[in-house]
Design an enzyme around this catalytic site. Structure first.
Site: not given
Length: 208
Positions: A131, A168
């Site tokens: 990610s 993230k």
């Protein structure tokens, strides 16, 4: 920290030390060259001579395999290296309601330059998934994280989501929080609130 040695001399010295510790006697010149990819035995000889001159090795020229580590000098240098590093916990699983550095969460430790601790409490987390690949964080990387429970917009954070840690970019909006992946094929995570475990401040990668 071996300031008077070249990188090749350090490599040879450490190899000799490991070999003696394991086998009880020193390696032959050719074994040193073969193990360290040094094609010329004269290069090995020259570096060993310099290690003798600098006080790290002692050798009896009348005997074969007569290399001896001068322990006091070697250990002094090794202790200096150890003073410059600190063992940082590697966190495995992350559980909701449990402190990130609880003993149940810590799998191992990893030595880092002591300067990292000047930034607060730090830990290491192994990355799983892709990610964050567009920020250069790859699957299997070890990220260095400063423990904190707040973040600024754009920070790369470790957040607790559904009893597992996720890495993230953090963005706070007026009515929600966005955890944005750095992978154009993935969608952001939108939540009302989130528990921040820390901010990513570095990365370690093993090259095979």
């Amino acid at each position: 920290m071996y300031d008077d040695l070249t990188s090749k001399q350090i490599e040879i010295l450490k190899f000799i030390k490991r070999y003696i510790d394991y086998k009880g006697y020193p390696p032959a010149i050719r074994e040193i060259g073969d193990s360290l990819n040094i094609n010329s035995t004269s290069t090995v000889h020259n570096n060993i001579l310099k290690l003798e001159m600098k006080g790290y090795l002692r050798r009896d020229p009348l005997k074969n395999r007569a290399l001896e580590i001068i322990d006091s000098v070697y250990e002094e240098q090794e202790n200096e290296i150890k003073k410059e590093t600190i063992d940082v916990p590697i966190v495995g699983k992350v559980q909701a309601g449990m402190p990130i550095l609880a003993i149940e969460n810590v799998e191992d430790t990893f030595p880092l330059p002591i300067e990292y601790t000047s930034q607060g409490i730090v830990f290491i987390l192994k990355v799983q998934g892709e990610s964050m690949i567009e920020d250069g964080i790859l699957n299997g990387d070890k990220i260095i994280v400063r423990k904190q429970n707040t973040a600024n917009n754009g920070d790369i954070v470790v957040a607790l989501m559904d009893e597992s840690a996720t890495v993230k970019r953090f963005y706070r909006h007026s009515d929600h929080i966005e955890l944005r992946p750095s992978n154009s094929t993935m969608y952001p995570i939108i939540v009302k609130d989130v528990e921040i475990l820390g901010k990513v401040i570095g990365l370690y990668r093993t090259i095979y």
